[in-house]
Design an enzyme around this catalytic site. Sequence first.
Site, PDB file in Angstrom:
ATOM      1  N   HIS A  44      54.871   9.531  11.601  1.00 45.64           N
ATOM      2  CA  HIS A  44      55.073  10.631  12.553  1.00 45.64           C
ATOM      3  C   HIS A  44      53.842  10.819  13.436  1.00 45.64           C
ATOM      4  O   HIS A  44      53.952  11.004  14.656  1.00 45.64           O
ATOM      5  CB  HIS A  44      55.309  11.957  11.813  1.00 45.64           C
ATOM      6  CG  HIS A  44      56.569  12.053  11.023  1.00 45.64           C
ATOM      7  ND1 HIS A  44      56.599  12.512   9.720  1.00 45.64           N
ATOM      8  CD2 HIS A  44      57.855  11.766  11.333  1.00 45.64           C
ATOM      9  CE1 HIS A  44      57.840  12.511   9.280  1.00 45.64           C
ATOM     10  NE2 HIS A  44      58.627  12.052  10.250  1.00 45.64           N
TER      11      HIS A  44
ATOM     12  N   LYS B  96      69.541  17.658   4.302  1.00 44.86           N
ATOM     13  CA  LYS B  96      68.476  17.210   3.389  1.00 44.86           C
ATOM     14  C   LYS B  96      67.994  18.376   2.541  1.00 44.86           C
ATOM     15  O   LYS B  96      67.871  19.495   3.036  1.00 44.86           O
ATOM     16  CB  LYS B  96      67.283  16.672   4.193  1.00 44.86           C
ATOM     17  CG  LYS B  96      67.570  15.377   4.926  1.00 44.86           C
ATOM     18  CD  LYS B  96      66.336  14.883   5.652  1.00 44.86           C
ATOM     19  CE  LYS B  96      66.583  13.549   6.329  1.00 44.86           C
ATOM     20  NZ  LYS B  96      65.461  13.146   7.192  1.00 44.86           N
TER      21      LYS B  96
ATOM     22  N   ARG C 213      62.410   3.325  13.165  1.00 48.14           N
ATOM     23  CA  ARG C 213      61.801   2.317  12.290  1.00 48.14           C
ATOM     24  C   ARG C 213      62.705   1.113  12.069  1.00 48.14           C
ATOM     25  O   ARG C 213      62.232   0.031  11.740  1.00 48.14           O
ATOM     26  CB  ARG C 213      61.474   2.937  10.921  1.00 48.14           C
ATOM     27  CG  ARG C 213      60.340   3.930  10.945  1.00 48.14           C
ATOM     28  CD  ARG C 213      60.384   4.818   9.737  1.00 48.14           C
ATOM     29  NE  ARG C 213      61.664   5.507   9.676  1.00 48.14           N
ATOM     30  CZ  ARG C 213      62.010   6.378   8.753  1.00 48.14           C
ATOM     31  NH1 ARG C 213      61.187   6.654   7.781  1.00 48.14           N
ATOM     32  NH2 ARG C 213      63.184   6.971   8.777  1.00 48.14           N
TER      33      ARG C 213
ATOM     34  N   SER D 263      59.253  10.297   4.944  1.00 42.82           N
ATOM     35  CA  SER D 263      58.969  11.521   4.190  1.00 42.82           C
ATOM     36  C   SER D 263      59.648  11.484   2.828  1.00 42.82           C
ATOM     37  O   SER D 263      59.089  11.962   1.839  1.00 42.82           O
ATOM     38  CB  SER D 263      59.456  12.748   4.967  1.00 42.82           C
ATOM     39  OG  SER D 263      58.763  12.886   6.169  1.00 42.82           O
TER      40      SER D 263
HETATM   41  O1  PNS Z   1      63.263  14.133  10.367  1.00 45.39           O
HETATM   42  P1  PNS Z   1      64.765  14.132  10.427  1.00 45.39           P
HETATM   43  O2  PNS Z   1      65.353  14.852   9.215  1.00 45.39           O
HETATM   44  O3  PNS Z   1      65.351  12.757  10.594  1.00 45.39           O
HETATM   45  O4  PNS Z   1      65.138  14.997  11.719  1.00 45.39           O
HETATM   46  C1  PNS Z   1      66.479  15.119  12.102  1.00 45.39           C
HETATM   47  C2  PNS Z   1      66.631  16.187  13.179  1.00 45.39           C
HETATM   48  C3  PNS Z   1      66.192  17.540  12.642  1.00 45.39           C
HETATM   49  C4  PNS Z   1      65.769  15.859  14.377  1.00 45.39           C
HETATM   50  C5  PNS Z   1      68.118  16.187  13.548  1.00 45.39           C
HETATM   51  O5  PNS Z   1      68.855  16.596  12.443  1.00 45.39           O
HETATM   52  C6  PNS Z   1      68.434  17.034  14.752  1.00 45.39           C
HETATM   53  O6  PNS Z   1      68.210  16.611  15.865  1.00 45.39           O
HETATM   54  N1  PNS Z   1      68.942  18.258  14.523  1.00 45.39           N
HETATM   55  C7  PNS Z   1      69.283  19.141  15.604  1.00 45.39           C
HETATM   56  C8  PNS Z   1      70.605  19.826  15.388  1.00 45.39           C
HETATM   57  C9  PNS Z   1      71.453  19.794  16.639  1.00 45.39           C
HETATM   58  O7  PNS Z   1      71.055  20.298  17.678  1.00 45.39           O
HETATM   59  N2  PNS Z   1      72.643  19.149  16.533  1.00 45.39           N
HETATM   60  C10 PNS Z   1      73.618  19.037  17.596  1.00 45.39           C
HETATM   61  C11 PNS Z   1      73.435  17.884  18.551  1.00 45.39           C
HETATM   62  S1  PNS Z   1      73.060  16.301  17.899  1.00 45.39           S
END
Ligand code: PNS
Length: 160
Positions: A18, A42, A95, A132
Amino acid sequence: MQRIAVVPGSFDPVTLGHMDVIKRAAGLFDELHVLVVHNPGKSALLPITERVSLLEKSIEEAGSGDNIVVASWSVGLLVDYATDVGASVLVKGIRSQVDVAYETPMAIVNRHLAGVETIFMLPDPAHAHVSSSLVRQVSSLGGDVSPFVPPPVAEFLQRS
Ligand code: PNS
């Protein structure tokens, strides 16, 4: 016109992968928001406030915080946050093909919802294996996570 972007993620906890993406993205934009987002899919290790604090400490220690804002978002769409702060770009670290498959539909939906573009950034190969969830697992089994996370995170997990 200010170029503003958001790097969203669970950051549970922030890893060196990150940090690599955050530092490089900060060099591409005038203002970068690192946004801790609650991911209902998660089960979390750290409370959101702790994740924010560890991100702030890690960014400060890396000396790359001049144009970086750390914030959290747990209600509503990610693009609502982006629109509120004037950001037109989301930056995601990729990744592997698994990440591409996971991120592509979200990128398309976010563009349709609010015209917000997503940029995929390849991490330094040195960090391509770091996640993570692996850090959480190694830490919970008593292993040393210091090769995978910034020093403030390693110190925090050692104390916990
Ligand atoms: O680190 P992560 O868990 O892979 O992050 C995922 C994250 C939080 C970036 C992803 O779940 C996300 O973009 N959530 C936003 C929720 C949202 O707006 N959803 C609707 C459109 S995709």
